[in-house]
Motif scaffolding. Structure first.
Motif, PDB file in Angstrom:
ATOM      1  N   TYR A 104      25.749 -33.590 -23.501  1.00 11.14           N
ATOM      2  CA  TYR A 104      24.719 -34.709 -23.264  1.00 11.14           C
ATOM      3  C   TYR A 104      23.580 -33.980 -22.773  1.00 11.14           C
ATOM      4  N   CYS A 161      38.862 -46.328 -31.176  1.00 13.38           N
ATOM      5  CA  CYS A 161      38.971 -46.783 -29.928  1.00 13.38           C
ATOM      6  C   CYS A 161      37.818 -47.582 -29.398  1.00 13.38           C
ATOM      7  N   GLU A 162      36.596 -47.262 -29.757  1.00 13.80           N
ATOM      8  CA  GLU A 162      35.549 -47.886 -29.561  1.00 13.80           C
ATOM      9  C   GLU A 162      35.688 -49.496 -30.203  1.00 13.80           C
ATOM     10  N   LYS A 199      42.230 -31.384 -29.448  1.00 11.87           N
ATOM     11  CA  LYS A 199      41.661 -32.374 -28.301  1.00 11.87           C
ATOM     12  C   LYS A 199      42.713 -32.888 -27.510  1.00 11.87           C
ATOM     13  N   ARG A 224      34.543 -43.204 -21.494  1.00 12.20           N
ATOM     14  CA  ARG A 224      35.224 -44.497 -21.617  1.00 12.20           C
ATOM     15  C   ARG A 224      34.306 -45.572 -21.146  1.00 12.20           C
ATOM     16  N   VAL A 270      32.370 -32.220 -22.650  1.00 15.66           N
ATOM     17  CA  VAL A 270      32.446 -33.593 -22.397  1.00 15.66           C
ATOM     18  C   VAL A 270      31.729 -34.526 -21.120  1.00 15.66           C
ATOM     19  N   ASP A 288      31.029 -39.993 -35.123  1.00 16.27           N
ATOM     20  CA  ASP A 288      32.360 -39.808 -34.670  1.00 16.27           C
ATOM     21  C   ASP A 288      33.247 -40.907 -35.271  1.00 16.27           C
ATOM     22  N   TYR A 295      37.848 -32.970 -34.740  1.00  9.93           N
ATOM     23  CA  TYR A 295      38.261 -32.632 -33.611  1.00  9.93           C
ATOM     24  C   TYR A 295      39.586 -32.230 -33.470  1.00  9.93           C
ATOM     25  N   TYR A 298      33.296 -29.353 -27.306  1.00 14.47           N
ATOM     26  CA  TYR A 298      32.564 -30.434 -26.967  1.00 14.47           C
ATOM     27  C   TYR A 298      32.739 -30.239 -25.201  1.00 14.47           C
ATOM     28  N   SER A 353      37.987 -37.978 -34.491  1.00 18.49           N
ATOM     29  CA  SER A 353      38.253 -37.830 -33.131  1.00 18.49           C
ATOM     30  C   SER A 353      39.470 -38.363 -32.811  1.00 18.49           C
ATOM     31  N   CYS A 389      36.480 -42.817 -35.174  1.00 17.71           N
ATOM     32  CA  CYS A 389      37.768 -43.235 -34.351  1.00 17.71           C
ATOM     33  C   CYS A 389      37.714 -44.703 -34.324  1.00 17.71           C
ATOM     34  N   TYR A 441      37.410 -37.269 -19.638  1.00 19.57           N
ATOM     35  CA  TYR A 441      36.661 -38.257 -20.758  1.00 19.57           C
ATOM     36  C   TYR A 441      36.421 -39.484 -19.949  1.00 19.57           C
TER      37      TYR A 441
HETATM   38  C1  PBG Z   1      37.106 -41.117 -29.013  1.00 20.14           C
HETATM   39  C2  PBG Z   1      36.279 -40.005 -28.281  1.00 20.14           C
HETATM   40  C3  PBG Z   1      36.437 -39.726 -26.908  1.00 20.14           C
HETATM   41  C4  PBG Z   1      35.383 -38.688 -26.919  1.00 20.14           C
HETATM   42  C5  PBG Z   1      34.866 -38.646 -28.070  1.00 20.14           C
HETATM   43  N1  PBG Z   1      35.330 -39.370 -28.791  1.00 20.14           N
HETATM   44  C6  PBG Z   1      37.326 -40.358 -25.897  1.00 20.14           C
HETATM   45  C7  PBG Z   1      38.758 -40.269 -25.714  1.00 20.14           C
HETATM   46  O1  PBG Z   1      39.253 -39.707 -26.548  1.00 20.14           O
HETATM   47  O2  PBG Z   1      39.112 -41.159 -24.943  1.00 20.14           O
HETATM   48  C8  PBG Z   1      35.103 -38.149 -25.300  1.00 20.14           C
HETATM   49  C9  PBG Z   1      33.844 -37.726 -25.239  1.00 20.14           C
HETATM   50  C10 PBG Z   1      33.408 -37.343 -23.573  1.00 20.14           C
HETATM   51  O3  PBG Z   1      34.258 -37.450 -22.766  1.00 20.14           O
HETATM   52  O4  PBG Z   1      32.261 -36.876 -23.659  1.00 20.14           O
HETATM   53  N2  PBG Z   1      38.435 -40.927 -29.322  1.00 20.14           N
END
Ligand code: PBG
Length: 303
Positions: A294, A103-104, A176, A186, A254, A99, A173, A252, A146, A101, A182
């Motif tokens: 998952y 945000c993490e 999205k 988070r 999610v 992934d 992605y 996905y 993503s 991105c 989600y």
């Molecule tokens: C990162 C990301 C997210 C998910 C996957 N990559 C979360 C978001 O956008 O807040 C969500 C995956 C899930 O809910 O299983 N941006």
């Protein structure tokens, strides 16, 4: 004999959360059965996933330190990068997707650099390219942006091509949505935005035509696989994307979709195994070639 839709382990991608440390397995409270794991544990889990018949994993990183730009995302010795190297060495044959991105990795929890209280789209493209390249150098097979910035597939494709990774695939992605589903993720990825929300870059749930435009742009920019996310509230879009573009489509399933079934199952309110198979089959019937879920390892065993 006359069944029209088949669900096979071959269709599944198992998400894994990589955290710092050794010998760490930290269960995610809102996702029973899912845990953050240190690299050593992730490798063991990857081996079990491969053994179950699931061909691929997607890695999410939880870094030791977060900062405004999310600079740990392109640390060649970061959690994800080390996990990629170890899995490719010890579990050859398992496809490793990452992934991509911010945000993490950002202390504010948004998917890019902040300017004037909102995410700066174009400044973020450079950061995403650095992250994707770092994953490529570590040996990832597919990178999966993503973040939902405009132009990121083109930027990542160019960066990969210029650095000798023209064979590396991009799973975008593409459609999205700014979704309530989600929430549990988070918690798992410790990536909730610290102010505001993601509605300036993720899509508005009522917009289906816009999803097709987003997919078309990503394909033009070089995406090899496009994704619809979440899966269940957007089955119509999986169908439309598959029929319109005839390209590999991922969906996905999610975290929130996972946790709803788990919670009802734990409480004895539904037959969990049947519900899981029914849901994943519906996503396949809608037209998805690949499902990120998952449940992947568990489902492979059921099948
Ligand atoms: C990162 C990301 C997210 C998910 C996957 N990559 C979360 C978001 O956008 O807040 C969500 C995956 C899930 O809910 O299983 N941006």
């Amino acid at each position: 004999m006359v069944r029209e839709t088949r669900l096979s382990p071959d269709n599944l991608i198992h998400p894994l959360f990589v955290c710092p440390g050794r010998d760490v397995v930290r269960p995610v409270p809102s996702m029973p059965g899912v845990a953050q794991m240190s690299v050593d544990k992730v490798v063991a889990e990857a081996r079990a996933i491969h053994k179950s018949g699931v061909p691929a994993v997607i890695l999410f990183g939880i870094p030791e330190r977060k900062d405004a730009l999310g600079s740990e995302a392109w640390n060649d010795d970061g959690e994800v990068q080390r996990a990629i190297r170890e899995i490719k060495e010890r579990v050859p044959g398992l496809v490793v997707i990452t992934d991509v991105c911010m945000c993490e990795y950002t202390d504010h929890g948004h998917c890019g650099a902040i300017k004037g209280g909102d995410v700066d789209n174009d400044a973020t493209l450079e950061l995403l390219s650095r992250e994707a390249l770092s994953h490529a150098r570590a040996g990832a097979d597919i990178v999966a942006p993503s973040d939902m910035m405009d132009g990121r597939v083109g930027a990542i494709r160019a960066a990969l091509d210029q650095n000798g990774f023209s064979d590396l695939a991009i799973m975008a992605y593409s459609a999205k949505f700014a979704s309530a589903f989600y929430g549990p993720f988070r918690d798992a990825a410790e990536s909730a935005p610290q102010f505001g929300d993601r509605r300036s870059y993720q899509m508005d749930p009522p917009n289906g035509d816009e999803a097709l435009r987003e997919v078309a742009l990503d394909l033009e920019e070089g995406a090899d696989i496009v994704m619809v996310k979440p899966a269940l509230p957007y089955l119509d879009l999986i169908w439309r994307v598959k029929n319109e573009f005839k390209v590999p489509v991922a969906a996905y399933n999610v975290s929130g979709e996972y946790s709803m079934i788990r919670a009802a199952g734990i409480n004895g309110w539904i037959d969990e195994e049947r519900a899981i198979l029914e849901v994943l089959t519906s996503i396949r019937r809608a037209g998805a070639d690949l499902i990120l879920t998952y449940f992947a390892k568990e489902v492979a065993k059921m099948l």
